[in-house]
Write an enzyme that holds these catalytic residues in place. Sequence first.
Site, short mmCIF file in Angstrom:
data_model
loop_
_atom_site.label_atom_id
_atom_site.label_comp_id
_atom_site.label_asym_id
_atom_site.label_seq_id
_atom_site.Cartn_x
_atom_site.Cartn_y
_atom_site.Cartn_z
N HIS A 5 0.72 -1.27 0.28
CA HIS A 5 0.08 -0.01 0.05
C HIS A 5 0.82 1.25 -0.08
O HIS A 5 1.95 1.43 0.79
CB HIS A 5 -0.74 0.03 1.36
CG HIS A 5 -1.78 1.17 1.50
ND1 HIS A 5 -1.62 2.01 2.53
CD2 HIS A 5 -2.60 1.84 0.41
CE1 HIS A 5 -2.49 2.91 2.42
NE2 HIS A 5 -3.11 3.07 1.29
N GLU A 25 0.38 -0.69 -4.85
CA GLU A 25 -0.59 0.40 -5.27
C GLU A 25 0.29 1.81 -5.00
O GLU A 25 1.03 1.89 -3.97
CB GLU A 25 -1.60 0.08 -4.20
CG GLU A 25 -2.50 1.16 -4.49
CD GLU A 25 -2.84 2.39 -3.10
OE1 GLU A 25 -3.69 2.81 -2.88
OE2 GLU A 25 -1.68 2.36 -2.48
N ASP A 27 -0.21 6.24 -5.63
CA ASP A 27 -1.28 7.23 -5.46
C ASP A 27 -0.98 8.11 -6.83
O ASP A 27 0.38 8.65 -7.02
CB ASP A 27 -1.44 7.97 -4.39
CG ASP A 27 -1.85 7.13 -3.22
OD1 ASP A 27 -2.77 6.56 -3.02
OD2 ASP A 27 -0.88 6.97 -2.52
N HIS A 41 0.57 10.55 -1.91
CA HIS A 41 -0.81 10.60 -1.19
C HIS A 41 -1.09 11.80 -0.34
O HIS A 41 -2.48 12.26 -0.65
CB HIS A 41 -0.65 9.29 -0.17
CG HIS A 41 -1.82 8.88 0.35
ND1 HIS A 41 -2.62 9.83 1.17
CD2 HIS A 41 -2.96 7.99 0.27
CE1 HIS A 41 -3.69 9.26 1.76
NE2 HIS A 41 -3.88 8.02 1.13
N ASP A 85 -3.87 4.12 -8.01
CA ASP A 85 -4.76 4.92 -6.94
C ASP A 85 -4.96 6.31 -7.65
O ASP A 85 -4.11 7.20 -7.12
CB ASP A 85 -4.42 4.73 -5.61
CG ASP A 85 -5.74 5.23 -4.70
OD1 ASP A 85 -6.58 5.73 -5.30
OD2 ASP A 85 -5.69 5.09 -3.39
#
Length: 274
Positions: A5, A25, A27, A41, A85
């Site tokens: 993540h 993942e 962002d 993020h 993301d």
Amino acid sequence: WIMGHMVNAIEQVDEFLNLGANAIEFDIDFDKDGIAQITHHGIPCDCGRKCTKKAIFTEYLDNIRQVTTPDDPKFREQLVLLALDLKLQRISSAKAYRAGEDVAKKLLDHYWQRGNSKARAYILLNIPLVEDYEFIRAFKDTLKNEGYESYNDKVGINFTGNEDLDKIRDVLEILGIHKQVWRADGITSCFARGTERLKEALKKRDTPGYNYINKVYAWTLVRKSIMRRSLRLGVDGVMSNNPDRVIKVLKEKEFADKFRLATYNDNPWEKFRG
């Protein structure tokens, strides 16, 4: 699939792979015009994590291309899935189409290199809300207009905002998408979340003839007890800040004969038939 993540800095890629992730993942932050700028993020983010790590998006793609290209010195065989993301909730919905065009072109230029790259990872487009579905239309339109529609075979769709499952199905129907669909259910690691929606998604996934969910994963799991709960329910993947903890749980007697890590030979768009 164990999804590392918030892997937003280039140096974090190897860090999470070394912990056992086979998917990452990251962002994608856009400017006000819908142009993808950085992997970032921002604050707030998960408890115990630094929220500000970042990289220039195109440089990140250049690096991850090498990491997923066989015979490249940076190649890591285990990395088979990239989850983008897309922080579309930070820009106007009117810019979603422009954002889809831009991300498609940057993947064409920096990851796939318009047919010259042998980078092989599957791509999962994580879209926060159904109101931004024009991103998907633009992405597919751009691949078609640029002459690379075949890359659609490598790209899946996922709405991550915990919205009503039937509402998501209706939007997928509008877009004409009946395959290569993932469904996420979860919450930041700072809070607890029940399993009602997750169970509903899994039930739909397992319903014969239902074509709007192929895979289901839970996020963002850090406690082993919640990882075990999700595995018992039958998820296809887990997103975690701690891939090494997921690895340890998978080795436990209860799960060792039921689950294994996905490899490149496992098609992420096919429902698992156990």
